[in-house]
Write a protein that holds these residues in place. Structure first.
Motif, PDB file in Angstrom:
ATOM      1  N   GLU A   1      -1.812  -7.733   8.111  1.00  0.00           N
ATOM      2  CA  GLU A   1      -2.609  -6.859   7.253  1.00  0.00           C
ATOM      3  C   GLU A   1      -1.812  -6.358   6.064  1.00  0.00           C
ATOM      4  OE1 GLU A   1      -4.188  -3.565   9.479  1.00  0.00           O
ATOM      5  OE2 GLU A   1      -4.974  -4.860  11.061  1.00  0.00           O
ATOM      6  N   VAL A   2      -2.542  -6.061   4.997  1.00  0.00           N
ATOM      7  CA  VAL A   2      -1.986  -5.357   3.847  1.00  0.00           C
ATOM      8  C   VAL A   2      -2.602  -3.959   3.891  1.00  0.00           C
ATOM      9  CG1 VAL A   2      -1.730  -5.268   1.347  1.00  0.00           C
ATOM     10  CG2 VAL A   2      -1.865  -7.488   2.509  1.00  0.00           C
ATOM     11  N   ASN A   3      -1.745  -2.950   4.049  1.00  0.00           N
ATOM     12  CA  ASN A   3      -2.204  -1.564   4.184  1.00  0.00           C
ATOM     13  C   ASN A   3      -1.453  -0.652   3.232  1.00  0.00           C
ATOM     14  OD1 ASN A   3      -3.983  -1.924   6.491  1.00  0.00           O
ATOM     15  ND2 ASN A   3      -2.141  -2.264   7.689  1.00  0.00           N
ATOM     16  N   LEU A   4      -2.084   0.454   2.895  1.00  0.00           N
ATOM     17  CA  LEU A   4      -1.411   1.545   2.209  1.00  0.00           C
ATOM     18  C   LEU A   4      -1.027   2.523   3.308  1.00  0.00           C
ATOM     19  CD1 LEU A   4      -0.566   2.761  -0.507  1.00  0.00           C
ATOM     20  CD2 LEU A   4      -2.781   3.926  -0.571  1.00  0.00           C
TER      21      LEU A   4
ATOM     22  N   ILE B   1       2.981  -4.905   4.390  1.00  0.00           N
ATOM     23  CA  ILE B   1       2.465  -6.172   4.916  1.00  0.00           C
ATOM     24  C   ILE B   1       3.177  -6.424   6.237  1.00  0.00           C
ATOM     25  CG2 ILE B   1       2.187  -8.645   4.522  1.00  0.00           C
ATOM     26  CD1 ILE B   1       2.557  -8.054   1.501  1.00  0.00           C
ATOM     27  N   ARG B   2       2.405  -6.496   7.343  1.00  0.00           N
ATOM     28  CA  ARG B   2       2.992  -6.776   8.650  1.00  0.00           C
ATOM     29  C   ARG B   2       1.910  -7.147   9.642  1.00  0.00           C
ATOM     30  NH1 ARG B   2       6.810  -3.368  10.033  1.00  0.00           N
ATOM     31  NH2 ARG B   2       6.822  -2.478   7.973  1.00  0.00           N
ATOM     32  N   ASP B   3       2.349  -7.671  10.796  1.00  0.00           N
ATOM     33  CA  ASP B   3       1.447  -8.005  11.894  1.00  0.00           C
ATOM     34  C   ASP B   3       1.181  -6.765  12.731  1.00  0.00           C
ATOM     35  OD1 ASP B   3       1.254 -10.766  11.355  1.00  0.00           O
ATOM     36  OD2 ASP B   3       3.131 -11.165  12.386  1.00  0.00           O
ATOM     37  N   TRP B   4      -0.079  -6.636  13.174  1.00  0.00           N
ATOM     38  CA  TRP B   4      -0.499  -5.514  14.017  1.00  0.00           C
ATOM     39  C   TRP B   4      -1.240  -6.025  15.236  1.00  0.00           C
ATOM     40  CZ3 TRP B   4       0.799  -0.521  13.309  1.00  0.00           C
ATOM     41  CH2 TRP B   4       1.308  -0.160  12.061  1.00  0.00           C
ATOM     42  N   ALA B   5      -0.974  -5.383  16.375  1.00  0.00           N
ATOM     43  CA  ALA B   5      -1.748  -5.647  17.588  1.00  0.00           C
ATOM     44  C   ALA B   5      -3.174  -5.153  17.352  1.00  0.00           C
ATOM     45  CB  ALA B   5      -1.121  -4.928  18.779  1.00  0.00           C
ATOM     46  N   PRO B   6      -4.132  -5.638  18.142  1.00  0.00           N
ATOM     47  CA  PRO B   6      -5.539  -5.287  17.916  1.00  0.00           C
ATOM     48  C   PRO B   6      -5.822  -3.781  17.840  1.00  0.00           C
ATOM     49  CG  PRO B   6      -5.403  -7.095  19.464  1.00  0.00           C
ATOM     50  CD  PRO B   6      -3.988  -6.644  19.202  1.00  0.00           C
TER      51      PRO B   6
ATOM     52  N   LEU C   1       6.383  -2.095   0.144  1.00  0.00           N
ATOM     53  CA  LEU C   1       6.561  -2.207  -1.297  1.00  0.00           C
ATOM     54  C   LEU C   1       6.032  -0.976  -2.014  1.00  0.00           C
ATOM     55  CD1 LEU C   1       5.072  -5.803  -1.584  1.00  0.00           C
ATOM     56  CD2 LEU C   1       7.488  -5.240  -1.684  1.00  0.00           C
ATOM     57  N   THR C   2       6.744  -0.558  -3.050  1.00  0.00           N
ATOM     58  CA  THR C   2       6.210   0.480  -3.932  1.00  0.00           C
ATOM     59  C   THR C   2       5.123  -0.144  -4.795  1.00  0.00           C
ATOM     60  OG1 THR C   2       7.757  -0.011  -5.713  1.00  0.00           O
ATOM     61  CG2 THR C   2       8.473   1.630  -4.063  1.00  0.00           C
ATOM     62  N   GLU C   3       4.386   0.678  -5.516  1.00  0.00           N
ATOM     63  CA  GLU C   3       3.354   0.145  -6.408  1.00  0.00           C
ATOM     64  C   GLU C   3       3.969  -0.767  -7.469  1.00  0.00           C
ATOM     65  OE1 GLU C   3      -0.225   1.661  -9.371  1.00  0.00           O
ATOM     66  OE2 GLU C   3       0.632   3.072  -7.945  1.00  0.00           O
ATOM     67  N   GLU C   4       5.141  -0.392  -7.987  1.00  0.00           N
ATOM     68  CA  GLU C   4       5.811  -1.203  -9.001  1.00  0.00           C
ATOM     69  C   GLU C   4       6.225  -2.555  -8.425  1.00  0.00           C
ATOM     70  OE1 GLU C   4       6.760   2.047  -8.316  1.00  0.00           O
ATOM     71  OE2 GLU C   4       5.611   2.855  -9.993  1.00  0.00           O
ATOM     72  N   GLU C   5       6.747  -2.561  -7.197  1.00  0.00           N
ATOM     73  CA  GLU C   5       7.142  -3.815  -6.554  1.00  0.00           C
ATOM     74  C   GLU C   5       5.924  -4.687  -6.272  1.00  0.00           C
ATOM     75  OE1 GLU C   5      11.138  -2.386  -4.136  1.00  0.00           O
ATOM     76  OE2 GLU C   5       9.153  -1.936  -3.292  1.00  0.00           O
ATOM     77  N   LEU C   6       4.822  -4.074  -5.870  1.00  0.00           N
ATOM     78  CA  LEU C   6       3.591  -4.833  -5.612  1.00  0.00           C
ATOM     79  C   LEU C   6       3.075  -5.473  -6.902  1.00  0.00           C
ATOM     80  CD1 LEU C   6       1.524  -5.622  -3.429  1.00  0.00           C
ATOM     81  CD2 LEU C   6       0.214  -3.608  -4.103  1.00  0.00           C
ATOM     82  N   LYS C   7       3.128  -4.736  -8.014  1.00  0.00           N
ATOM     83  CA  LYS C   7       2.719  -5.300  -9.309  1.00  0.00           C
ATOM     84  C   LYS C   7       3.606  -6.472  -9.705  1.00  0.00           C
ATOM     85  CE  LYS C   7       0.646  -1.098 -11.199  1.00  0.00           C
ATOM     86  NZ  LYS C   7       0.777  -0.012 -12.186  1.00  0.00           N
TER      87      LYS C   7
END
Length: 73
Positions: free
Chosen positions: A25-28, A40-45, A56-62
């Motif tokens: 998932e991609v989460n804030l 960004i990481r794997d999550w159990a159900p 990532l910071t917003e700048e790194e994501l951009k």
């Protein structure tokens, strides 16, 4: 080992799902009460277990978005 506190503030999307139900998932997220970052990481159900990931910071994501847009995929 100290407890890590986290709060998923917004789910941006799911990139993939394994046959065991884990989702990449991609989460804030807020980690330990700090300012939210993109994660960004794997999550159990049930989101009770997580895999290794990247935050990532917003700048790194951009910067990542620009890099991905420039790639010939």
């Amino acid at each position: 080992m100290a407890d890590i506190k986290f709060e998923i503030q917004e789910t941006m999307g799911i990139l993939s799902e394994s046959n065991k139900g884990w989702k990449k998932e991609v989460n804030l997220m807020s980690w330990n009460g700090n300012k939210p970052k993109y994660d960004i990481r794997d999550w159990a159900p049930e989101h009770d277990k997580m895999g290794k990931g990247i935050t990532l910071t917003e700048e790194e994501l951009k910067a990542l978005k620009e890099l991905l847009n420039s790639m010939d995929l």
